[in-house]
Design an enzyme around this catalytic site. Sequence first.
Site, short mmCIF file in Angstrom:
data_model
loop_
_atom_site.label_atom_id
_atom_site.label_comp_id
_atom_site.label_asym_id
_atom_site.label_seq_id
_atom_site.Cartn_x
_atom_site.Cartn_y
_atom_site.Cartn_z
N SER A 118 0.82 -1.21 0.00
CA SER A 118 0.00 0.00 0.00
C SER A 118 0.86 1.25 0.00
CB SER A 118 -0.90 0.00 1.24
OG SER A 118 -1.51 1.26 1.43
N TYR A 166 -2.11 -0.07 10.17
CA TYR A 166 -2.31 -0.67 8.85
C TYR A 166 -1.04 -0.55 8.01
CZ TYR A 166 -3.80 -1.02 3.98
OH TYR A 166 -3.88 -1.35 2.66
#
Length: 341
Positions: free
Chosen positions: A127, A152
């Site tokens: 990501s 995350y």
Amino acid sequence: MRVLVTGCAGFIGLHTCLCLLERGDEVVGIDNLNDYYDVNLKKDRLKQLHKHAGFSFHELDITDRAGLESLFESGNIQSVVHLAAQPGVRYSLTHPHAYIQSNLVGMANILEGCRHAKIKHLVFASSSSVYGANTSIPFSERQNVDHPVSLYAATKKSGELMAHSYSHLYGLPVTCLRFFTVYGPWGRPDMSPSLFVKAILEGRPIDVFNHGKMQRDFTYVDDIVEGVARVLDSPACSSEDFDTANPDPATSYAPFRVYNIGNHQPIELMEFIETIENALGKRAVKNLLPMQAGDVVSTYAETDGLRNSVGFTPATPLKDGIEKFVAWYVDYYGFNQKASL
């Protein structure tokens, strides 16, 4: 080629599977169909995949070590596209253990499966969140990413590190792809395009964080999938000129690579909202709010690495992508035709 796609009932998972199936690959899809968001949307995505003879599905959680071991032993799998994960920056603030289980324990299980099954190539969905506190843009794979600002992001960076260790120890070819703000048909309901479109259509205010002073490198899902497919066909290899005294984070002496996949065109949040308004034919009521914890002001992908390696750079204009997304959303959720501005 027989490819295992984890998270096949997810947004990017659906489109990745369709791409691979349509070009003639066999796809083994797994997903745990959890209730992080509407399970019916996931099941409707699966219906699109079951139309293809080359697709088989297993309802399986990547944290199920024994289940994964059995699948790898019997699946005759050649390559893996690992998309399954607990997504979302904001959710990680309130549900941290979900990220540890899925993104760390699950990643370890996938790596072990690939190791023992002698997988030819693992493509791992990382990501843009890994860039964290870095404000030097555009974001390059060669930059240090040791300062995540959300759990995350930390788990995604950890996944890259775990993958490199397996590449080094066992010669497993691994490519990590850092996705930048993906949108398009069948998108997740917790992401800004869906949240904004739903609120505007229902006449409710939309939450605009940091008072709209944000940029995102919005990337249309078809471009993401094209990049995934091309990378899958080009297994990572060791870099002959890798300098261990001055290591490049994007490459390695092991068969390991890191690439950004982004549109290389950051869009102001207010421009993004205006593009949605124009596609809907209806103005938004904006609820301006301060910055949220764990968020970043801007994302902007440098894409030279992807272009140089596989000859592809995402380029779908935001207007075109948003119009396709809005058309799907209105049809899928049964909203009336566009209102006038």
